[in-house]
Design a protein around this motif. Structure first.
Motif, PDB file in Angstrom:
ATOM      1  N   ALA A 147       0.882  -1.229   0.077  1.00 22.49           N
ATOM      2  CA  ALA A 147       0.001   0.062   0.159  1.00 22.49           C
ATOM      3  C   ALA A 147       0.865   1.029  -0.071  1.00 22.49           C
ATOM      4  CB  ALA A 147      -0.915  -0.028   1.202  1.00 22.49           C
ATOM      5  N   VAL A 148       1.801   1.165   0.847  1.00 22.19           N
ATOM      6  CA  VAL A 148       2.966   2.314   0.851  1.00 22.19           C
ATOM      7  C   VAL A 148       3.434   2.544  -0.510  1.00 22.19           C
ATOM      8  CG1 VAL A 148       4.832   3.157   1.832  1.00 22.19           C
ATOM      9  CG2 VAL A 148       3.309   2.410   3.366  1.00 22.19           C
ATOM     10  N   GLN A 149       3.951   1.390  -1.049  1.00 22.59           N
ATOM     11  CA  GLN A 149       4.649   1.366  -2.485  1.00 22.59           C
ATOM     12  C   GLN A 149       3.655   2.296  -3.362  1.00 22.59           C
ATOM     13  OE1 GLN A 149       7.590   1.572  -3.144  1.00 22.59           O
ATOM     14  NE2 GLN A 149       7.484   1.340  -5.492  1.00 22.59           N
ATOM     15  N   ASP A 150       2.443   1.587  -3.556  1.00 19.63           N
ATOM     16  CA  ASP A 150       1.581   2.448  -4.305  1.00 19.63           C
ATOM     17  C   ASP A 150       1.367   3.839  -4.073  1.00 19.63           C
ATOM     18  OD1 ASP A 150       1.121  -0.467  -5.268  1.00 19.63           O
ATOM     19  OD2 ASP A 150      -1.094  -0.535  -4.371  1.00 19.63           O
ATOM     20  N   VAL A 151       1.333   4.285  -2.984  1.00 19.88           N
ATOM     21  CA  VAL A 151       1.088   5.559  -2.754  1.00 19.88           C
ATOM     22  C   VAL A 151       2.336   6.262  -3.415  1.00 19.88           C
ATOM     23  CG1 VAL A 151       0.900   7.588  -1.087  1.00 19.88           C
ATOM     24  CG2 VAL A 151      -0.462   5.473  -1.042  1.00 19.88           C
ATOM     25  N   MET A 152       3.709   5.799  -3.304  1.00 22.54           N
ATOM     26  CA  MET A 152       4.723   6.477  -3.738  1.00 22.54           C
ATOM     27  C   MET A 152       4.574   6.429  -5.060  1.00 22.54           C
ATOM     28  SD  MET A 152       6.498   7.245  -0.904  1.00 22.54           S
ATOM     29  CE  MET A 152       4.866   7.438  -0.182  1.00 22.54           C
ATOM     30  N   LEU A 153       4.180   5.503  -5.925  1.00 28.04           N
ATOM     31  CA  LEU A 153       4.055   5.421  -7.396  1.00 28.04           C
ATOM     32  C   LEU A 153       3.086   6.556  -7.843  1.00 28.04           C
ATOM     33  CD1 LEU A 153       4.207   1.651  -7.988  1.00 28.04           C
ATOM     34  CD2 LEU A 153       6.090   3.250  -8.580  1.00 28.04           C
ATOM     35  N   ALA A 154       1.844   6.621  -7.218  1.00 31.68           N
ATOM     36  CA  ALA A 154       0.822   7.493  -7.540  1.00 31.68           C
ATOM     37  C   ALA A 154       0.936   8.877  -7.228  1.00 31.68           C
ATOM     38  CB  ALA A 154      -0.381   6.716  -7.083  1.00 31.68           C
ATOM     39  N   VAL A 155       1.455   9.169  -5.994  1.00 37.53           N
ATOM     40  CA  VAL A 155       1.454  10.428  -5.825  1.00 37.53           C
ATOM     41  C   VAL A 155       3.066  11.120  -5.738  1.00 37.53           C
ATOM     42  CG1 VAL A 155       1.196  12.024  -3.685  1.00 37.53           C
ATOM     43  CG2 VAL A 155      -0.362  10.042  -3.961  1.00 37.53           C
ATOM     44  N   PHE A 156       3.938  10.373  -5.612  1.00 42.30           N
ATOM     45  CA  PHE A 156       5.262  11.024  -5.728  1.00 42.30           C
ATOM     46  C   PHE A 156       5.905  10.653  -6.899  1.00 42.30           C
ATOM     47  CE2 PHE A 156       6.823  11.550  -1.005  1.00 42.30           C
ATOM     48  CZ  PHE A 156       5.922  12.384  -0.631  1.00 42.30           C
ATOM     49  N   ALA A 157       5.184   9.857  -7.900  1.00 45.54           N
ATOM     50  CA  ALA A 157       5.674   9.539  -9.348  1.00 45.54           C
ATOM     51  C   ALA A 157       6.985   8.904  -9.111  1.00 45.54           C
ATOM     52  CB  ALA A 157       5.748  10.946 -10.032  1.00 45.54           C
ATOM     53  N   ALA A 158       7.126   8.034  -8.074  1.00 45.34           N
ATOM     54  CA  ALA A 158       8.473   7.124  -8.017  1.00 45.34           C
ATOM     55  C   ALA A 158       8.304   6.175  -9.373  1.00 45.34           C
ATOM     56  CB  ALA A 158       8.391   6.295  -6.680  1.00 45.34           C
TER      57      ALA A 158
END
Length: 129
Positions: free
Chosen positions: A23-34
């Motif tokens: 879940a944390v990784q999904d937010v990093m991808l979606a919001v922080f554009a990792a």
């Protein structure tokens, strides 16, 4: 490329821990554009009683399901940070049932010279990244 520390109390199953990390990784991808495949997470499970977090006088109730997340990053905007706070809570609540008082998130900003990904080089400064 955020580096994320996830601290929680012992007692969750491996599946639950992975659900939190995903879940944390999904937010990093979606919001922080990792970038996809750019995942750096440190998960530490602490014995009961070794995470102490009071409500800070703002009426927040905590339980033994507390999750503390630190995100080390460069150059994210205030909007991205606030979207990450909301996204982390929303997704963790949906996927794991996390209560509203059981999430603490801290953003730690740093710069390009603060990173080495190996081989004794600062890849952001050398142009490798």
């Amino acid at each position: 490329m955020p580096l994320v520390r996830i601290d929680l109390q012992q007692g969750r199953s491996a599946i639950e821990v992975r659900a939190i990390a995903d879940a944390v990784q999904d937010v990093m991808l979606a919001v922080f554009a990792a970038p996809v495949g750019d995942r750096y997470q440190i998960i530490t499970e602490h014995p009961r009683g070794h995470l102490i977090a009071e409500g800070s006088g703002i009426g927040i109730e905590r339980s033994d399901e507390l999750v503390i997340i630190q995100v080390f990053h460069q150059g994210r905007t205030t909007e991205q940070k606030t979207a990450a706070y909301a996204g982390l809570f929303r997704i963790l609540a949906e996927r794991t049932g996390l209560a509203s008082g059981d999430l603490i998130v801290s953003m730690v900003e740093n710069t390009k010279e603060d990173w080495s990904f190996g081989a004794g080089r600062a890849q952001f400064l050398t142009g490798e990244l």
